[in-house]
Design a protein around this motif. Structure first.
Motif: not given
Length: 516
Positions: A38-53, A136-146
């Motif tokens: 449960n902690r791993d799953e909660a961590t995945r959701q948390q780091v994803t939310a922070v990275a995307v925001s 456990i890490r989340a990686v997300t792109p930063i976009r400027d338009g396309d």
């Protein structure tokens, strides 16, 4: 526990404790694994939310458009990291160059994780051994338009997740310990109840007791019934009890017993006679208690049919002997009288005196031997006449007494039936100044007809019905089997028995003269 062997209750308690301990240990292990998952799953959701925001924040896009984004991004990512409890937030260029990092010395160095899917425009999480250790890490792109102008990686180390799970471990262990204690208490209570029910015996002792119990029940020659508290249902019924009481297989309730046994109740009974349609039974009953608590009653039954029949015959013989003794005494008196009269020269009076009683007795003997074809029944009637005379009661054998045989009764059954009816009638007269009994035995319209009348007060229909059951008697020194035995004989041959109070007290029996 005896001879060093654990009782069934103790063995059950120990086995339950072992099982409970294993269950609790397995439960704790599963709880820890579940908490880690449960902690791993909660961590995945948390780091994803922070990275995307952070990647979607306009300030992040604006900072990447400057020649040196680090001074603007590093303070922001550190505030966010502290606020969210993450271990690192890295903003990087598409070529992996770091603009931010928890360790400022690593700013400008290349990011070591996977970024290919982020460069393709996807957001993903992974478990990766980075510069701070496995995380456990989340990686997300930063976009400027396309256009993808950078990447954000946010993560929490596995060590920190382990610390979080460890912080929950005391709670898990505490709940488990409480559950184990409660379960052990429940097991202890169950063990104590089991100990009371098994009397603290070991399994092999219980097995041996059952085998002996079963062997005794099936081998003993007494009927045995063990009733539960309240005396309504029998817990144990052995083979002899079923035979003596004509009980079918299956459970036995008190209402399945003969009527007299149904009304006996559950109290103490000692050597009580009961008469069924086919047997005379000697019944004893004891209540059973354990630790001051009523656990039921035990009913034992012995067959006294043959013994009572023999005793009946003995009573008849004893009666005959008493009659002979009385007659011998009376004959001696008469002989002395006759001798004295002869000595006085009164010869004619002596002859008349000596032959007067003889003629009366011989006339009765001749009449009974002629009219009654069974010698045993004739002897019984003669004996009862003499017995009644001794008691000052006039017993008359009516002139219409006549039968060629006692059929369908045997001679013994006829003596039992007629003898008991006469005995009851003699007792019923009360021995008053005018006491009489009148007996009639004959064949009437293919029926064996027996009627015994007396000068007594008689019995009502209800009283007579009670006398048909068991042991009813108006005399304290009798067991009241007479009429019960008569009813047994009459029922065996499908006959009828009734009583009258007016104009005189009488009992009448009619038995069809057909083969059984």
């Amino acid at each position: 526990m005896r001879h060093g062997r654990l009782s069934l209750a103790a063995q059950t308690f120990l086995l339950q404790l072992v099982v409970l301990a294993l269950v609790v240990i397995a439960g704790v292990g599963l709880a820890v694994v579940e908490e880690r998952h449960n902690r791993d799953e909660a961590t995945r959701q948390q780091v994803t939310a922070v990275a995307v925001s952070l990647a979607q924040a306009p300030s992040t896009v604006a900072a990447l458009d400057t020649p040196d984004p680090s001074p603007r991004l590093q303070p922001v990512t550190e505030r966010i990291r502290h606020a969210t409890g993450l271990d690192f937030i890295v903003v990087m260029a598409p070529d992996r160059t770091r603009y931010t990092h928890t360790n400022p010395a690593l700013i400008g160095a290349l990011f070591s994780g996977n970024i290919d899917r982020a460069l393709d425009g996807a957001t993903f999480t992974e478990l990766y051994p980075g510069s701070l250790g496995p995380s456990i890490r989340a990686v997300t792109p930063i976009r400027d338009g396309d256009r993808i102008i950078g990447l954000v990686a946010a993560g929490v180390t596995r060590a920190k997740i382990g610390d979080q799970v460890g912080a929950q471990l005391p709670l898990i262990l505490g709940v488990s310990a409480i559950a184990l204690v409660l379960a052990a208490l429940g097991s202890l209570l169950l063990s104590r109840r089991l100990r009371r029910q098994t009397r603290g015996l070991a399994p092999d002792e219980l097995r041996t007791m059952y085998e002996h119990h079963d062997a005794v029940l099936h081998s003993m020659h007494e009927g045995l019934l063990v009733f539960e508290p309240g005396g309504t249902r029998a817990r144990v019924v052995n083979d002899e009890a079923r035979r003596l009481l004509d009980l079918s297989a299956g459970t036995v309730d008190r209402v399945d017993l003969p009527v007299s046994l149904q009304r006996m109740g559950a109290g103490l009974v000692r050597d009580e006679m009961h008469v069924t349609d086919s047997r005379i039974l000697l019944v004893n009953q004891d209540t059973v208690a354990w630790g001051g608590r009523d656990t039921g009653s035990v009913l034992t039954i012995r067959d006294h049919t043959e013994l009572r029949e023999v005793l009946g015959e003995l009573d008849s013989v004893r009666g005959f002997a008493e009659s002979l003794r009385a007659q011998a005494h009376e004959s001696a008196n008469r002989l002395h009288t006759v001798v004295t009269m002869v000595e006085l020269g009164r010869y004619r009076e002596a002859v008349d005196f000596a032959t007067a009683e003889l003629r009366l007795s011989q006339a009765l003997i001749d009449r009974l031997l002629t009219s009654v074809g069974d010698p045993a029944l004739a002897a019984l009637l003669l004996g009862k006449v003499n017995q009644a005379g001794e008691r000052g009661i006039e017993l008359t054998i009516t002139a219409d007494t006549a039968l060629d045989s006692t059929a369908p009764l045997s001679a013994h059954e006829a003596v039992t039936l007629v003898g008991n009816l006469i005995d009851n009638a003699l007792d019923a007269t009360g021995g008053g100044p005018v006491s009489w009994v009148e007996v009639t035995v004959r064949h009437d319209d293919s029926m064996l007809f027996v009627r015994v009348a007396d000068s007594g007060p008689g019995m009502s229909g209800e009283t007579f019905a009670r006398a048909a059951e068991r042991g009813y008697s108006t005399k304290v020194d009798h067991q009241g089997l007479g009429l019960a035995l008569v009813h047994r004989v009459v029922s065996r041959y499908g006959g009828e028995i009734g009583t009258d109070e007016y104009p005189e007290s009488a009992v009448t029996v009619r038995i069809p003269r057909v083969d059984r």
